[in-house]
Design a protein around this motif. Sequence first.
Motif, short mmCIF file in Angstrom:
data_model
loop_
_atom_site.label_atom_id
_atom_site.label_comp_id
_atom_site.label_asym_id
_atom_site.label_seq_id
_atom_site.Cartn_x
_atom_site.Cartn_y
_atom_site.Cartn_z
N ASP A 1 71.83 29.83 129.48
CA ASP A 1 70.72 30.09 130.39
C ASP A 1 71.22 30.37 131.81
OD1 ASP A 1 71.36 27.19 130.09
OD2 ASP A 1 70.03 26.99 131.81
N GLY A 2 70.53 31.29 132.47
CA GLY A 2 70.89 31.67 133.83
C GLY A 2 70.87 33.17 134.02
N THR A 3 71.43 33.62 135.13
CA THR A 3 71.50 35.04 135.45
C THR A 3 72.96 35.49 135.40
OG1 THR A 3 69.51 34.96 136.84
CG2 THR A 3 71.01 36.81 137.18
N TRP A 4 73.20 36.55 134.64
CA TRP A 4 74.55 37.07 134.43
C TRP A 4 74.67 38.46 135.04
CZ3 TRP A 4 78.20 34.42 131.19
CH2 TRP A 4 77.69 33.28 130.56
N ASP B 1 79.40 38.03 133.56
CA ASP B 1 79.86 36.90 134.37
C ASP B 1 78.65 36.15 134.89
OD1 ASP B 1 82.89 37.31 134.60
OD2 ASP B 1 82.13 39.27 135.22
N LEU B 2 78.64 34.83 134.69
CA LEU B 2 77.52 34.01 135.14
C LEU B 2 77.54 33.90 136.66
CD1 LEU B 2 75.18 32.11 134.24
CD2 LEU B 2 76.84 30.24 134.36
N ILE B 3 76.41 34.20 137.31
CA ILE B 3 76.34 34.07 138.76
C ILE B 3 75.43 32.93 139.20
CG2 ILE B 3 76.88 36.50 139.13
CD1 ILE B 3 73.92 36.98 139.74
N SER B 4 74.52 32.48 138.30
CA SER B 4 73.58 31.43 138.69
C SER B 4 72.89 30.88 137.45
CB SER B 4 72.52 32.00 139.65
OG SER B 4 71.47 31.08 139.88
N ARG B 5 72.49 29.60 137.51
CA ARG B 5 71.68 29.02 136.44
C ARG B 5 70.20 29.33 136.65
NH1 ARG B 5 74.47 28.28 131.92
NH2 ARG B 5 76.32 26.99 132.24
N GLU C 1 66.16 41.58 143.27
CA GLU C 1 66.27 40.15 143.51
C GLU C 1 67.57 39.59 142.94
OE1 GLU C 1 62.93 38.02 142.08
OE2 GLU C 1 61.57 38.73 143.65
N ALA C 2 67.90 39.99 141.73
CA ALA C 2 69.12 39.51 141.10
C ALA C 2 70.35 39.98 141.89
CB ALA C 2 69.20 39.98 139.65
N ALA C 3 70.34 41.24 142.30
CA ALA C 3 71.47 41.79 143.06
C ALA C 3 71.64 41.06 144.40
CB ALA C 3 71.28 43.28 143.28
N ALA C 4 70.52 40.69 145.03
CA ALA C 4 70.57 40.00 146.31
C ALA C 4 71.20 38.62 146.19
CB ALA C 4 69.17 39.90 146.92
N SER C 5 71.08 38.01 145.01
CA SER C 5 71.64 36.67 144.80
C SER C 5 73.10 36.72 144.36
CB SER C 5 70.84 35.91 143.75
OG SER C 5 71.04 36.48 142.46
N ASP C 6 73.61 37.90 144.11
CA ASP C 6 74.98 38.08 143.63
C ASP C 6 75.93 38.15 144.80
OD1 ASP C 6 77.31 38.71 142.35
OD2 ASP C 6 76.55 40.50 141.35
#
Length: 211
Positions: free
Chosen positions: A72-75, A189-193, A202-207
């Motif tokens: 689970d998370g954002t990859w 690659d996991l960047i966040s849970r 939004e996902a790119a901004a958190s990377d």
Amino acid sequence: MSSPAQSIRWGAATASTLHGVLLYLLGVHPEQELKYAFAYVPTLLGYLVLVFDKWAWRWRGVHRLTGHPRLDGTWRVTLHPSPESHIPAGGRGPIRTYLTIEQSYWTLHATLRTAESTSRSTNATIEKRDGSGVTELRFLYENIPQVAHQHRSPVHTGACRISLAGRTPRSITGRYYTDRFTAGDMELDLISRSTEHSTFTEAAASDTSND
């Protein structure tokens, strides 16, 4: 719209609650006689199953016992299309995308977002390959491009096959195939849970790798 897994969980919670309430209304009060407490065991087990499926399987000690991979998370996903893929000019990659995985013990749902489209999984399974130490995540998906891009990139379906090892992998690889006669490799690659990102932006901004 709720998923089948959510419907099952709500059904189990409702059945457990009704069972407990009916017992109490019928005069089965555990505080009066200890033997009555055993009548509430099915209600307790129902809630324990829900807690395990939703949260407890991730707890360190429980997770060590089950060995079930936590994904689970954002990859961050980099797609490398095969040279033989039928792809319009300018789209041969590598392509940066983001995969959000929502996971309970018995269910998994994956959403892949690119700058131009969104893919949502169906029929996701996690299978361990006997004796190899390798686990595979497999799922089918439907890709829906933004309207502005559908003239060159129509709605299509495909499949992903991702290999991983260990209980909490942070880097994994895989392959994808589509009914547009395209295929390619994937690096994840996991960047966040967190699973709260609803758009590619939004996902790119958190990377932090984009900084």
